[in-house]
Design a protein around this motif. Structure first.
Motif, PDB file in Angstrom:
ATOM      1  N   THR A 157       0.833  -1.211   0.000  1.00 17.12           N
ATOM      2  CA  THR A 157       0.000   0.000   0.000  1.00 17.12           C
ATOM      3  C   THR A 157       0.858   1.247   0.000  1.00 17.12           C
ATOM      4  OG1 THR A 157      -1.748  -1.181   1.200  1.00 17.12           O
ATOM      5  CG2 THR A 157      -1.831   1.224   1.223  1.00 17.12           C
ATOM      6  N   ALA A 187       1.070   4.122  -2.922  1.00 11.63           N
ATOM      7  CA  ALA A 187       0.824   5.531  -2.594  1.00 11.63           C
ATOM      8  C   ALA A 187       1.962   6.407  -3.098  1.00 11.63           C
ATOM      9  CB  ALA A 187       0.658   5.688  -1.085  1.00 11.63           C
ATOM     10  N   GLN A 194       1.692   9.408  -5.846  1.00  8.13           N
ATOM     11  CA  GLN A 194       2.155  10.759  -5.514  1.00  8.13           C
ATOM     12  C   GLN A 194       3.109  11.299  -6.583  1.00  8.13           C
ATOM     13  OE1 GLN A 194       4.309  11.013  -1.819  1.00  8.13           O
ATOM     14  NE2 GLN A 194       4.634  13.210  -1.958  1.00  8.13           N
TER      15      GLN A 194
END
Length: 230
Positions: free
Chosen positions: A38, A42, A46
């Motif tokens: 995860t 992420a 980003q």
């Protein structure tokens, strides 16, 4: 309690405690793996959003960063700046692949002729389909690889690699154009999203990108591309 019964009871307790501990360790490891995955996803989201690859090229981030290494020794690292001279030769591209799956690889430049006015978005730099696993060399090479050729004074261009899974296995790409590394034909105003839709490509499993601006190699590449353009 008889001695024999007591020994059996203690042994059973130790056995059950060991099973519980093993299960707990397994659960902890699984939870850790999920957390790590995860976190990586992420980070990818980003970086792609920060450099506006989302939404300029794709709508959602890939699951992971593809590992891309050039013969010159440089690597692609989420928008790092590289020189056209360093990225002129076909790189090695790696990602987490299913052993029996096929993939399609794109490389596009969304910033032509410049990022402020990208009227030629996208430029198709490389297109390979039916890649078994990560064996790019064994895929169907539709657009031969060409390096970065940002015009003088056009600033930084983003060069984006995208890897899609082919959910139905091998695809018949016989009607897709074939473009040599000496031609601009079919490369300008390329729409990779339309190709994805046309051929029913699936999940965007990996991607990465770098940035580059003009250097002394660019005229050589432009002359190469002009020689085979109709």
């Amino acid at each position: 309690m008889p001695r024999t019964t007591l020994i059996v009871a203690i042994g059973l307790c130790l056995l059950l405690d060991g099973i519980w501990t093993a299960d707990s360790d397994s659960s902890t490891t699984s939870a850790g793996d999920v957390t790590t995955t995860t976190s990586k996803m992420a980070e990818v989201q980003q970086v792609f959003a920060q450099h506006e690859v989302i939404p300029d090229v794709i709508d959602t981030a890939p699951k992971e960063f593809a590992k891309i290494t050039y013969p010159s020794g440089v690597t692609v690292d989420g928008g790092n700046e590289l020189r056209p001279t360093q990225v002129k030769d076909q790189p090695r591209v790696e990602w987490t692949a299913k052993p029996d799956a096929y993939y399609t690889l794109f490389m596009v430049d969304p910033d032509a002729p410049n990022r402020k006015e990208p009227k030629f978005r996208e430029i198709g730099h490389w297109l390979v389909g039916n890649i078994p696993g990560t064996k790019v060399e064994d895929g169907d090479h539709m657009y031969a690889f060409v390096g970065s050729g940002p015009p003088n004074g056009s600033g930084l261009h983003r060069y984006v690699f995208l890897v899609y899974e082919q959910p139905a296995g091998r695809i018949d790409f016989s009607q897709a154009p074939r473009v040599s590394n000496r031609s601009r034909n079919h490369r300008v105003n390329y729409k990779h999203r339309e190709f994805v839709k046309q051929y029913g490509l699936g999940e965007l499993v990996a991607g990465n990108f770098y940035q580059a601006q003009y250097d002394d190699y660019v005229p050589t590449l432009h002359a190469q591309l002009s020689s085979g353009t109709e």
